[in-house]
Design an enzyme around this catalytic site. Structure first.
Site, PDB file in Angstrom:
ATOM      1  N   GLY A   1      32.090  39.718  37.848  1.00 16.92           N
ATOM      2  CA  GLY A   1      31.545  38.516  36.882  1.00 16.92           C
ATOM      3  C   GLY A   1      30.657  39.370  35.657  1.00 16.92           C
ATOM      4  O   GLY A   1      31.021  40.184  36.336  1.00 16.92           O
TER       5      GLY A   1
ATOM      6  N   LEU B   1      38.250  32.783  38.432  1.00 16.37           N
ATOM      7  CA  LEU B   1      37.785  34.263  37.668  1.00 16.37           C
ATOM      8  C   LEU B   1      37.638  35.667  38.389  1.00 16.37           C
ATOM      9  O   LEU B   1      36.971  35.547  39.429  1.00 16.37           O
ATOM     10  CB  LEU B   1      35.859  33.945  37.610  1.00 16.37           C
ATOM     11  CG  LEU B   1      35.225  35.319  36.737  1.00 16.37           C
ATOM     12  CD1 LEU B   1      36.237  35.233  35.134  1.00 16.37           C
ATOM     13  CD2 LEU B   1      34.185  34.383  36.429  1.00 16.37           C
ATOM     14  N   ASP B   2      38.198  36.574  38.195  1.00 20.12           N
ATOM     15  CA  ASP B   2      38.080  38.177  38.877  1.00 20.12           C
ATOM     16  C   ASP B   2      38.619  37.886  40.521  1.00 20.12           C
ATOM     17  O   ASP B   2      38.545  38.695  40.778  1.00 20.12           O
ATOM     18  CB  ASP B   2      36.513  38.557  38.813  1.00 20.12           C
ATOM     19  CG  ASP B   2      35.865  38.956  37.263  1.00 20.12           C
ATOM     20  OD1 ASP B   2      37.003  39.028  36.368  1.00 20.12           O
ATOM     21  OD2 ASP B   2      34.561  38.442  37.333  1.00 20.12           O
ATOM     22  N   GLU B   3      38.923  37.019  40.506  1.00 20.17           N
ATOM     23  CA  GLU B   3      40.292  37.017  42.050  1.00 20.17           C
ATOM     24  C   GLU B   3      41.677  36.480  42.387  1.00 20.17           C
ATOM     25  O   GLU B   3      42.049  36.487  42.988  1.00 20.17           O
ATOM     26  CB  GLU B   3      39.669  35.787  42.675  1.00 20.17           C
ATOM     27  CG  GLU B   3      37.785  35.385  43.209  1.00 20.17           C
ATOM     28  CD  GLU B   3      37.762  34.295  43.890  1.00 20.17           C
ATOM     29  OE1 GLU B   3      38.300  34.028  44.373  1.00 20.17           O
ATOM     30  OE2 GLU B   3      36.382  34.695  44.038  1.00 20.17           O
TER      31      GLU B   3
END
EC number: 3.5.1.10
Length: 288
Positions: A205, A231-233
């Protein structure tokens, strides 16, 4: 002649069993091809998944590509292969998205200018105009598309129109600080590369450097990954770290982190452009 014109790549994933590497090599031999590079990896010695990347040269390859792929299809079916053929002569068309921080964009432009990135940069797109002077100094098109919180869909529609009109192959988010919609991501699945200013999964994040400072970390890093709806994965392509200590405040961490970000992103983009990455579930096999 061993030229870019006559160089091709095969990327393969399939259930592992004996004889697959030999079968592919024999197929290329019968076609008259010369294998110049071959990499393979199996997830397990028994009942695993085999991943292969083969680079080869074949005289008059452009004229033979269609028949070569058609002839390979029965072999692929026999071994239950998920496969892709990529001609080396076709440079991927790239679009770079950026917001206000320009260090990753600068690195990509320098690498491209020096010939280290085998791509055609078709455009740079930004929700701010900070990068305009830099981009135009490289003779590249710059598109300023503001993103308003109450109307993000209009901005994305304009962005997608630009990408589709230019037949873009890969989108690089060089510190583009906007979340893309599922519709956008679906259009370019496994073709959007993001740089996250953290060694994921740590500090997912926003504001990772501030949180890293509060935690008192001794290593900071960066992660380049394919973008997914989580998100961001998304599947990680490349990561790196640098050592810090108690003398670093959040600002100093951010400066040190930028050096890592720019190199990690450049490597990940280079490997994607050279067809060295195979996505498997939420991981990658990188034949770097």
């Amino acid at each position: 002649m061993m030229t870019e014109e006559n160089r091709g790549r095969l990327l393969i994933a399939c259930p592992d069993s004996t004889g697959i590497v030999a079968a592919v090599a024999q197929f290329l031999y019968r076609q008259g091809a010369n294998i110049s590079a071959s990499d393979q990896y199996s997830t397990d010695a028994f009942d695993g998944t085999l991943f292969m990347r083969i680079e080869f040269h074949l005289d008059q390859l452009p004229a033979q590509e269609r028949s070569l792929c058609a002839d390979f299809a029965p072999l692929a079916e026999k071994f239950q292969m998920s496969w892709r053929y990529a001609p080396a002569r076709r440079r991927k068309r790239m679009a770079i998205f950026v917001s206000k921080e320009l260090h990753c964009l600068q690195e990509l432009l320098w690498e491209w200018q020096s010939g280290q990135l085998d791509t055609d940069i078709s455009m740079v797109v930004s929700n701010h105009d900070d990068a305009q002077t830099l981009v135009k100094s490289f003779g590249l098109p710059f598109h300023h598309i503001p993103v308003y919180p109450n109307d993000k869909s209009s901005a994305e529609a304009e962005q997608l129109h630009l990408l589709e009109s230019a037949e873009i192959d890969v989108v690089v988010l060089a510190r583009y600080m906007q979340i893309l919609s599922p519709t956008f991501l679906e259009r370019y699945a496994n073709r959007i590369i993001n740089i996250h200013h953290s060694f994921l999964p740590a500090f997912i994040g926003r504001n990772p450097y501030g949180r890293a400072y509060e935690r008192g970390v001794k290593l900071i890093g960066a992660t380049a990954h394919y973008v997914t709806e989580d998100l961001d994965e998304g599947p990680i392509i490349e990561q790196d770290v640098t050592r810090v200590d108690h003398r670093y405040d959040a600002h100093a961490l951010r400066i040190a982190g930028r050096q890592v970000e720019r190199s990690v992103l450049a490597r990940a983009v280079k490997w994607h452009l050279e067809d060295k990455v195979i996505v498997y579930e939420n991981k990658t096999i990188v034949f770097a």
